[in-house]
Design an enzyme around this catalytic site. Structure first.
Site, PDB file in Angstrom:
ATOM      1  N   ASP A 152     -13.781  -1.497  10.337  1.00 49.72           N
ATOM      2  CA  ASP A 152     -14.925  -0.597  10.229  1.00 49.72           C
ATOM      3  C   ASP A 152     -16.231  -1.265  10.661  1.00 49.72           C
ATOM      4  O   ASP A 152     -16.508  -2.413  10.307  1.00 49.72           O
ATOM      5  CB  ASP A 152     -15.094  -0.118   8.772  1.00 49.72           C
ATOM      6  CG  ASP A 152     -13.955   0.797   8.309  1.00 49.72           C
ATOM      7  OD1 ASP A 152     -13.030   1.051   9.090  1.00 49.72           O
ATOM      8  OD2 ASP A 152     -14.028   1.251   7.149  1.00 49.72           O
ATOM      9  N   GLY A 181      -1.049   0.677   9.598  1.00 53.86           N
ATOM     10  CA  GLY A 181      -2.396   0.955  10.088  1.00 53.86           C
ATOM     11  C   GLY A 181      -3.382  -0.086   9.603  1.00 53.86           C
ATOM     12  O   GLY A 181      -3.162  -0.734   8.575  1.00 53.86           O
ATOM     13  N   ILE A 182      -4.445  -0.252  10.387  1.00 54.08           N
ATOM     14  CA  ILE A 182      -5.478  -1.224  10.022  1.00 54.08           C
ATOM     15  C   ILE A 182      -6.855  -0.574  10.152  1.00 54.08           C
ATOM     16  O   ILE A 182      -6.995   0.454  10.819  1.00 54.08           O
ATOM     17  CB  ILE A 182      -5.431  -2.483  10.931  1.00 54.08           C
ATOM     18  CG1 ILE A 182      -5.614  -2.098  12.417  1.00 54.08           C
ATOM     19  CG2 ILE A 182      -4.132  -3.247  10.740  1.00 54.08           C
ATOM     20  CD1 ILE A 182      -5.829  -3.289  13.343  1.00 54.08           C
ATOM     21  N   GLN A 242     -15.274   9.878  10.506  1.00 53.32           N
ATOM     22  CA  GLN A 242     -15.960   9.125   9.451  1.00 53.32           C
ATOM     23  C   GLN A 242     -16.930   8.132  10.083  1.00 53.32           C
ATOM     24  O   GLN A 242     -16.529   7.343  10.948  1.00 53.32           O
ATOM     25  CB  GLN A 242     -14.931   8.368   8.595  1.00 53.32           C
ATOM     26  CG  GLN A 242     -15.522   7.374   7.602  1.00 53.32           C
ATOM     27  CD  GLN A 242     -16.438   8.032   6.584  1.00 53.32           C
ATOM     28  OE1 GLN A 242     -16.086   9.046   5.982  1.00 53.32           O
ATOM     29  NE2 GLN A 242     -17.630   7.479   6.393  1.00 53.32           N
ATOM     30  N   ALA A 243     -18.189   8.209   9.671  1.00 57.91           N
ATOM     31  CA  ALA A 243     -19.172   7.223  10.147  1.00 57.91           C
ATOM     32  C   ALA A 243     -18.660   5.821   9.823  1.00 57.91           C
ATOM     33  O   ALA A 243     -18.140   5.589   8.736  1.00 57.91           O
ATOM     34  CB  ALA A 243     -20.515   7.453   9.460  1.00 57.91           C
ATOM     35  N   GLN A 287     -16.249   4.488  11.498  1.00 57.69           N
ATOM     36  CA  GLN A 287     -14.832   4.426  11.875  1.00 57.69           C
ATOM     37  C   GLN A 287     -14.569   5.170  13.188  1.00 57.69           C
ATOM     38  O   GLN A 287     -13.603   5.921  13.293  1.00 57.69           O
ATOM     39  CB  GLN A 287     -13.965   5.056  10.784  1.00 57.69           C
ATOM     40  CG  GLN A 287     -13.846   4.223   9.521  1.00 57.69           C
ATOM     41  CD  GLN A 287     -12.632   4.636   8.691  1.00 57.69           C
ATOM     42  OE1 GLN A 287     -12.495   5.814   8.378  1.00 57.69           O
ATOM     43  NE2 GLN A 287     -11.765   3.698   8.360  1.00 57.69           N
ATOM     44  N   TYR A 314     -11.070   4.076  14.233  1.00 56.53           N
ATOM     45  CA  TYR A 314     -10.005   4.576  13.340  1.00 56.53           C
ATOM     46  C   TYR A 314      -9.882   6.101  13.438  1.00 56.53           C
ATOM     47  O   TYR A 314      -8.779   6.648  13.522  1.00 56.53           O
ATOM     48  CB  TYR A 314     -10.355   4.138  11.919  1.00 56.53           C
ATOM     49  CG  TYR A 314      -9.327   4.401  10.850  1.00 56.53           C
ATOM     50  CD1 TYR A 314      -8.351   3.442  10.543  1.00 56.53           C
ATOM     51  CD2 TYR A 314      -9.342   5.571  10.104  1.00 56.53           C
ATOM     52  CE1 TYR A 314      -7.438   3.656   9.527  1.00 56.53           C
ATOM     53  CE2 TYR A 314      -8.427   5.801   9.088  1.00 56.53           C
ATOM     54  CZ  TYR A 314      -7.476   4.834   8.803  1.00 56.53           C
ATOM     55  OH  TYR A 314      -6.568   5.054   7.788  1.00 56.53           O
ATOM     56  N   GLY A 337       0.803  -1.222   0.000  1.00 56.62           N
ATOM     57  CA  GLY A 337       0.000   0.000   0.000  1.00 56.62           C
ATOM     58  C   GLY A 337       0.839   1.276   0.000  1.00 56.62           C
ATOM     59  O   GLY A 337       1.882   1.350  -0.661  1.00 56.62           O
TER      60      GLY A 337
HETATM   61  N1  CAA Z   1     -23.246   9.187   7.730  1.00 55.34           N
HETATM   62  C1  CAA Z   1     -24.391   8.872   8.376  1.00 55.34           C
HETATM   63  N2  CAA Z   1     -25.011   7.686   8.264  1.00 55.34           N
HETATM   64  C2  CAA Z   1     -24.429   6.787   7.475  1.00 55.34           C
HETATM   65  C3  CAA Z   1     -23.221   7.039   6.780  1.00 55.34           C
HETATM   66  C4  CAA Z   1     -22.654   8.317   6.929  1.00 55.34           C
HETATM   67  N3  CAA Z   1     -21.507   8.654   6.283  1.00 55.34           N
HETATM   68  N4  CAA Z   1     -22.886   5.954   6.086  1.00 55.34           N
HETATM   69  C5  CAA Z   1     -23.857   5.049   6.327  1.00 55.34           C
HETATM   70  N5  CAA Z   1     -24.782   5.553   7.141  1.00 55.34           N
HETATM   71  C6  CAA Z   1     -26.012   4.929   7.596  1.00 55.34           C
HETATM   72  C7  CAA Z   1     -26.683   4.217   6.432  1.00 55.34           C
HETATM   73  O1  CAA Z   1     -27.500   5.113   5.702  1.00 55.34           O
HETATM   74  C8  CAA Z   1     -27.495   3.157   7.143  1.00 55.34           C
HETATM   75  O2  CAA Z   1     -28.662   3.723   7.689  1.00 55.34           O
HETATM   76  P1  CAA Z   1     -30.058   2.915   7.641  1.00 55.34           P
HETATM   77  O3  CAA Z   1     -29.797   1.641   8.397  1.00 55.34           O
HETATM   78  O4  CAA Z   1     -30.999   3.844   8.316  1.00 55.34           O
HETATM   79  O5  CAA Z   1     -30.309   2.683   6.179  1.00 55.34           O
HETATM   80  C9  CAA Z   1     -26.606   2.780   8.327  1.00 55.34           C
HETATM   81  O6  CAA Z   1     -25.698   3.884   8.524  1.00 55.34           O
HETATM   82  C10 CAA Z   1     -25.793   1.547   8.062  1.00 55.34           C
HETATM   83  O7  CAA Z   1     -25.011   1.737   6.882  1.00 55.34           O
HETATM   84  P2  CAA Z   1     -24.507   0.501   6.035  1.00 55.34           P
HETATM   85  O8  CAA Z   1     -25.676  -0.159   5.361  1.00 55.34           O
HETATM   86  O9  CAA Z   1     -23.395   0.937   5.151  1.00 55.34           O
HETATM   87  O10 CAA Z   1     -24.007  -0.464   7.207  1.00 55.34           O
HETATM   88  P3  CAA Z   1     -23.132  -1.709   7.139  1.00 55.34           P
HETATM   89  O11 CAA Z   1     -23.126  -2.279   8.512  1.00 55.34           O
HETATM   90  O12 CAA Z   1     -23.462  -2.571   5.984  1.00 55.34           O
HETATM   91  O13 CAA Z   1     -21.641  -1.110   6.799  1.00 55.34           O
HETATM   92  C11 CAA Z   1     -19.711   0.154   7.089  1.00 55.34           C
HETATM   93  C12 CAA Z   1     -21.045  -0.226   7.684  1.00 55.34           C
HETATM   94  C13 CAA Z   1     -18.810  -1.091   6.952  1.00 55.34           C
HETATM   95  C14 CAA Z   1     -19.031   1.112   8.081  1.00 55.34           C
HETATM   96  C15 CAA Z   1     -19.914   0.809   5.698  1.00 55.34           C
HETATM   97  O14 CAA Z   1     -20.867   1.850   5.813  1.00 55.34           O
HETATM   98  C16 CAA Z   1     -18.649   1.389   5.137  1.00 55.34           C
HETATM   99  O15 CAA Z   1     -17.779   0.677   4.667  1.00 55.34           O
HETATM  100  N6  CAA Z   1     -18.511   2.725   5.169  1.00 55.34           N
HETATM  101  C17 CAA Z   1     -17.318   3.403   4.702  1.00 55.34           C
HETATM  102  C18 CAA Z   1     -16.378   3.605   5.873  1.00 55.34           C
HETATM  103  C19 CAA Z   1     -15.105   4.250   5.374  1.00 55.34           C
HETATM  104  O16 CAA Z   1     -15.111   5.316   4.763  1.00 55.34           O
HETATM  105  N7  CAA Z   1     -13.950   3.593   5.639  1.00 55.34           N
HETATM  106  C20 CAA Z   1     -12.697   4.083   5.156  1.00 55.34           C
HETATM  107  C21 CAA Z   1     -11.791   2.913   4.964  1.00 55.34           C
HETATM  108  S1  CAA Z   1     -10.298   3.376   4.116  1.00 55.34           S
HETATM  109  C22 CAA Z   1      -9.431   4.173   5.252  1.00 55.34           C
HETATM  110  O17 CAA Z   1      -9.729   4.199   6.403  1.00 55.34           O
HETATM  111  C23 CAA Z   1      -8.203   4.864   4.746  1.00 55.34           C
HETATM  112  C24 CAA Z   1      -8.237   6.283   5.090  1.00 55.34           C
HETATM  113  O18 CAA Z   1      -7.500   6.710   5.961  1.00 55.34           O
HETATM  114  C25 CAA Z   1      -9.107   7.209   4.327  1.00 55.34           C
END
Ligand code: CAA
Length: 241
Positions: A88, A84-85, A141-142, A144, A147, A13
């Site tokens: 989520d 980092g890990i 971040q929602a 996280q 993280y 990465g």
């Molecule tokens: N703000 C508010 N609400 C949110 C939201 C947000 N940004 N994202 C999702 N929600 C809500 C959804 O609308 C949903 O609501 P309802 O149940 O009322 O429909 C609820 O939260 C659950 O959302 P999901 O269906 O997505 O839930 P899940 O359990 O299937 O998945 C998750 C949860 C794994 C956290 C997924 O939402 C996800 O992967 N999100 C992205 C997280 C992210 O950005 N991670 C970054 C990884 S990379 C990294 O970390 C590197 C870096 O430094 C940038």
């Protein structure tokens, strides 16, 4: 003798790009990794950069690992805390294990690694520490809470340590990458990535690991001694502080 740089999580990465950029800039580089032996082996085969296996979450392993790298290459002048890990989950589903694993690696890992090189840097009156935080430590971040808390903690750590290191010629800076096209980001559900995340990036694309590596090379240079305690955002315009 070329200065010695140690990059944690340096075989994959963003870390792999950092290791390679530092090597190309003339440093002697060592990279650590925690688990993926195959990836580390092919990284070493391809780049000639030596890899060392230990977990940054383990204090004693960091101390012993740093001693081994120093025995092989010489005193460490540059530390890039990149390992980092992610674990989520929305907070109501997050387990204590998911919280602890992320804090142990992404926050305590910085204490463990930096502690192991700090005294040597102070004694030699030179050091460069670069902490790879995240846009999500800046904005939250929602999904996280773990993280984001760890990465925000990395920024406080950076600023405190910058003050302590200044008189000893040690700079401590942080880089906050946005969403970079690594395995970690590509592990996000494709729909979430394409529909929720990429549309929020003004440049309209994920970043490249090399775009972060270039910033590291800038911050660790001998003539970057006046830059300390800073946070450099590299996120395609997604968030301004
Ligand atoms: N703000 C508010 N609400 C949110 C939201 C947000 N940004 N994202 C999702 N929600 C809500 C959804 O609308 C949903 O609501 P309802 O149940 O009322 O429909 C609820 O939260 C659950 O959302 P999901 O269906 O997505 O839930 P899940 O359990 O299937 O998945 C998750 C949860 C794994 C956290 C997924 O939402 C996800 O992967 N999100 C992205 C997280 C992210 O950005 N991670 C970054 C990884 S990379 C990294 O970390 C590197 C870096 O430094 C940038």
């Amino acid at each position: 003798m070329a200065k010695v740089a140690l990059v944690t999580g340096g075989s994959r990465g963003i870390g792999a790009a950092i290791s390679q950029a530092l090597k190309a800039a003339g440093y002697q580089v060592a990279a650590t990794y925690a688990g993926n032996d195959d990836a580390a082996r092919s990284f070493t085969d391809e780049t000639g950069i030596k890899t060392y296996k230990w977990s940054v979450a383990d204090y004693d392993a960091c101390k012993n690992g740093v001693a081994q790298v120093e025995a092989d290459l010489g005193p460490i002048d540059i530390l890039v805390n990149n390992a980092g890990i992610t674990r989520d989950a929305m907070f109501h589903k997050m387990t204590p294990e998911q919280w602890k694993e992320v804090i142990d690696t992404n926050l305590t890992g910085l204490f463990n690694m930096t502690h192991a090189v700090w005294t040597g840097m102070r004694d030699r009156k030179f050091g460069r520490v670069v902490n790879i935080s995240s846009i999500n430590g800046q904005k939250g971040q929602a999904g996280q809470a773990n993280y984001s808390a760890a990465k925000a903690g990395d920024l406080g750590f950076t600023k405190a340590l910058a003050q302590e290191g200044a008189r000893a010629g040690i700079t401590v800076n942080a880089i906050c990458p946005g969403y970079i096209g690594t395995e970690m980001v590509r592990a996000i559900d494709e729909k979430v990535l394409n529909e929720r995340i990429i549309p929020q990036i003004p440049v309209g694309r994920l970043g490249e690991p090399e775009e972060i590596a270039r910033a590291v090379v800038f911050l660790v240079a001998d003539d970057a001694g006046f830059i300390t305690g800073s946070t450099l955002s590299a996120n395609g315009g997604q968030f301004f502080v």
